[in-house]
Motif scaffolding. Structure first.
Motif, mmCIF file in Angstrom:
data_model
loop_
_atom_site.group_PDB
_atom_site.id
_atom_site.type_symbol
_atom_site.label_atom_id
_atom_site.label_comp_id
_atom_site.label_asym_id
_atom_site.label_seq_id
_atom_site.Cartn_x
_atom_site.Cartn_y
_atom_site.Cartn_z
ATOM 1 N N ARG A 56 0.826 -1.203 0.000
ATOM 2 C CA ARG A 56 0.000 0.000 0.000
ATOM 3 C C ARG A 56 0.868 1.264 0.000
ATOM 4 O O ARG A 56 0.614 2.216 -0.732
ATOM 5 C CB ARG A 56 -0.917 0.004 1.230
ATOM 6 C CG ARG A 56 -1.791 1.246 1.282
ATOM 7 C CD ARG A 56 -2.460 1.424 2.604
ATOM 8 N NE ARG A 56 -3.434 0.376 2.872
ATOM 9 C CZ ARG A 56 -4.309 0.430 3.866
ATOM 10 N NH1 ARG A 56 -4.317 1.450 4.678
ATOM 11 N NH2 ARG A 56 -5.152 -0.554 4.068
ATOM 12 N N VAL A 57 1.908 1.235 0.834
ATOM 13 C CA VAL A 57 2.795 2.408 0.875
ATOM 14 C C VAL A 57 3.475 2.600 -0.481
ATOM 15 O O VAL A 57 3.581 3.716 -0.998
ATOM 16 C CB VAL A 57 3.848 2.262 1.994
ATOM 17 C CG1 VAL A 57 4.812 3.443 1.968
ATOM 18 C CG2 VAL A 57 3.183 2.170 3.350
ATOM 19 N N ASN A 61 0.782 3.871 -3.114
ATOM 20 C CA ASN A 61 0.334 5.245 -2.862
ATOM 21 C C ASN A 61 1.457 6.251 -3.029
ATOM 22 O O ASN A 61 1.236 7.368 -3.515
ATOM 23 C CB ASN A 61 -0.301 5.347 -1.475
ATOM 24 C CG ASN A 61 -1.706 4.778 -1.467
ATOM 25 O OD1 ASN A 61 -2.524 5.090 -2.336
ATOM 26 N ND2 ASN A 61 -2.002 3.913 -0.523
ATOM 27 N N THR A 62 2.651 5.854 -2.639
ATOM 28 C CA THR A 62 3.781 6.762 -2.816
ATOM 29 C C THR A 62 4.089 6.939 -4.304
ATOM 30 O O THR A 62 4.371 8.050 -4.766
ATOM 31 C CB THR A 62 5.034 6.218 -2.092
ATOM 32 O OG1 THR A 62 4.701 5.994 -0.727
ATOM 33 C CG2 THR A 62 6.173 7.217 -2.165
ATOM 34 N N ILE A 105 1.973 6.711 -6.740
ATOM 35 C CA ILE A 105 0.924 7.562 -7.310
ATOM 36 C C ILE A 105 1.203 9.021 -6.967
ATOM 37 O O ILE A 105 1.142 9.909 -7.821
ATOM 38 C CB ILE A 105 -0.465 7.153 -6.763
ATOM 39 C CG1 ILE A 105 -0.869 5.791 -7.323
ATOM 40 C CG2 ILE A 105 -1.520 8.202 -7.116
ATOM 41 C CD1 ILE A 105 -2.128 5.225 -6.705
#
Lengths: 171, 259
Positions: free
Chosen positions: A63-64, A67-68, A70
Motif C-alpha cells: 500500500r505504501v 500510494n507513494t 501515485i
C-alpha cells in the motif's frame, strides 16, 4: 526495537523484497526509482513494525509503495505536464519496434492511479475489493479505472497489435 | 491465454523477471532508519537547548548526522509538494521522506499571470499574511490545482517564505490520500480553522537534515482544499512551534473563496 523484531524485519525483507521490488517497478516504471520507492516504503514499515508485524506486513508495504508511487507520479505529471494520452508515433510501429515495449511504454504513460489498478489487479492478482482497500477507493472505482486502462491500452496499440502482443506472449 | 489482460500479465512477469532486491536492502533500511531517528532526536534536543539558553546562535553543528541551523534568513526553494513528517519537537521521531519533488520546468508550466499583490489567485483570496511579505511573482497553474508564494523581496527566482497550494475538484483526492497516509501513521493533528476542518503537520522532517516544512491543510468547502506552507528557513524566524502554528492557522483562517 528489540533484536528479535529486527530479525523478523530482516527475514521479511529477505523473503519478500524481490516481489515488492517488482511491484514498485511496475508502479513507477523506472528501475532506479523502484529501488528508492521500496526502500522508502520499508523504512516507513520499519518505523511501524511493532504494529505492522502482528498481521501480514506485505499488504501494508504494498500500500505504501503504490500510494507513494501515485503521489510522486502525480507531482511529476503536474510539473512536466506529461501527455498521457498521446499514442506512440506511427513510425515506431513501422520500424517494427517490439510491441511488448510499446505496451509497457503505454502502461507507464497511464495516469498513476490507473497504472496502479492494472498492477494490483493483473500483476498482483488482487480482487477489486482488495485493490480498492489499498487505493482507498470503492470497488466500483477500481472496476471503472481498470476498464478505462484496458480500453486505453487496447486503443493505443490497436486491435491488430493486441493480437500481436498476445501471440508474442504465446511464443 | 486469449485476452489483453492475460497478455499484459505475462509481459509484466517477463519485464520484472530480471529484478531482484539487493542482498543488503534490509541492512540499508535499518541503517537509514536509525540515522534519521538519531537526527530527529538531535534536532529536537537542539531546539530544547536553544530555548533553555534563551540564545539564538548563528548556527549549531551537532555532529555528523545533525543539521546546520542558520538563524535570521529566509529561504528554501519553493516547495512544490511534500509528504508526511512529524513535528521535530514531538515525542515520536516519526517518518521521513517521501519527498522527491523535481524542480518546476519554467518553460513548460503555465502560471497564473500577474497577480498584483498576490492576495487573490485562482478562486481564492488571501485575507492574512505575516508582516513584510510580498508576492513573489511566481506561480503555477494546472487547472484543478494551482499555487503561488510570498517572500520578502518579490523576486520570482528567490526563496519563498509562504506558499499556498490550492486543490479543486478531482485534485482534492490527492490531498485526501495524503491526509489518509498521515493519519495512518499518526502524524500531524486535526485542527479547526474558523469552523473549517484542517490538518496541521510538519512535512519532510529529516529530509536533507532539515526541520521540515510547517504546513496546514484547510478544507475550504465546495471541493476545494488549500495547503499553506512556511519554508523551513522562514519558520526559524518564529520563537517556537506554537508561534509557527498560530501564524499558519491565521493564514489558513483568512483564506476565502474569491467572488
Amino acid at each position: 526495537m528489540s533484536g528479535t523484531e529486527d530479525d523478523e524485519f530482516v527475514a521479511f525483507v529477505a523473503a519478500r523484497g524481490t516481489s515488492l521490488l517488482r511491484v514498485a517497478y511496475l508502479a513507477c516504471g523506472d528501475e532506479g526509482e523502484a529501488e528508492d520507492l521500496l526502500q522508502t516504503a520499508l523504512e516507513r514499515t520499519y518505523r511501524n513494525w511493532d504494529r505492522v508485524r502482528r498481521d501480514n506486513p506485505e499488504p501494508y508495504v504494498r500500500r505504501v509503495i503504490v500510494n507513494t508511487a501515485i503521489s510522486r507520479a502525480r507531482r511529476r505529471a503536474i510539473l512536466r505536464i506529461i501527455p498521457t494520452h498521446t499514442p506512440p508515433e506511427s513510425s515506431a510501429r513501422q520500424a517494427d519496434v517490439d510491441l511488448r515495449h510499446v505496451l509497457m511504454d503505454t502502461l507507464r504513460a497511464l495516469p498513476p492511479r490507473q497504472r496502479a489498478v492494472v498492477v494490483l489487479r493483473y500483476w498482483e492478482d488482487l480482487s477489486e475489493t482488495q485493490t480498492a482497500e489499498i487505493l482507498g477507493c470503492s470497488a466500483g472505482t477500481v472496476k471503472s479505472q481498470a476498464s478505462k486502462a484496458i480500453a486505453k491500452l487496447r486503443l493505443v496499440i490497436g486491435e491488430e497489435s493486441v493480437k500481436g502482443v498476445i501471440s508474442n506472449v504465446h511464443a | 491465454m486469449s485476452t489483453l489482460e492475460d497478455g499484459l500479465r505475462q509481459i509484466m512477469a517477463d519485464e520484472t523477471e530480471r529484478l531482484h532486491a539487493a542482498p543488503d536492502l534490509a541492512d540499508r533500511v535499518l541503517r537509514s532508519s536509525r540515522r534519521k531517528t538519531k537526527r530527529v532526536r538531535l534536532t529536537a534536543l537542539a531546539a530544547a537547548a536553544t530555548v533553555a539558553a534563551a540564545v539564538v546562535p548563528a548556527y549549531l553543528v551537532l555532529g555528523q548526522d545533525s543539521t546546520a541551523v542558520r538563524g535570521g534568513e529566509t529561504g528554501g526553494m519553493v516547495a512544490t509538494s511534500v509528504t508526511s513528517q512529524p513535528d521535530a519537537a514531538s515525542a515520536a521521531p516519526e517518518p521521513p521522506a517521501i519527498d522527491d519533488t523535481p524542480e518546476p520546468d519554467p518553460t513548460a508550466t503555465p502560471d497564473l499571470g500577474d497577480l498584483g499583490d498576490g492576495r487573490a489567485f485562482g478562486h481564492v483570496r488571501v485575507g492574512y499574511l505575516p508582516e513584510g511579505l510580498q508576492w513573489s511573482h511566481w506561480s503555477l497553474d494546472f487547472g484543478d490545482r494551482y499555487t503561488t508564494s510570498w517572500n520578502y523581496d518579490g523576486d520570482k527566482n528567490g526563496f519563498y517564505c509562504v506558499q499556498i497550494y490550492v486543490y479543486e475538484g478531482q485534485a482534492v483526492q490527492e490531498v485526501e490520500e495524503r491526509l489518509r497516509m498521515h493519519r495512518e501513521v499518526r502524524e500531524g493533528e486535526e485542527v479547526t480553522l474558523g469552523g473549517r476542518a484542517g490538518y496541521l503537520i510538519r512535512q519532510g522532517v529529516g529530509e536533507d537534515g532539515g526541520d521540515g516544512t510547517p504546513t496546514v491543510f484547510v478544507d475550504m468547502g465546495g471541493q476545494r482544499w488549500a495547503e499553506v506552507m512556511f519554508s523551513p528557513v522562514y519558520a526559524k524566524e518564529f520563537d517556537d512551534a506554537d508561534a509557527i502554528a498560530r501564524e499558519l492557522r491565521k493564514v489558513a483562517e483568512g483564506l476565502t473563496a474569491a467572488a
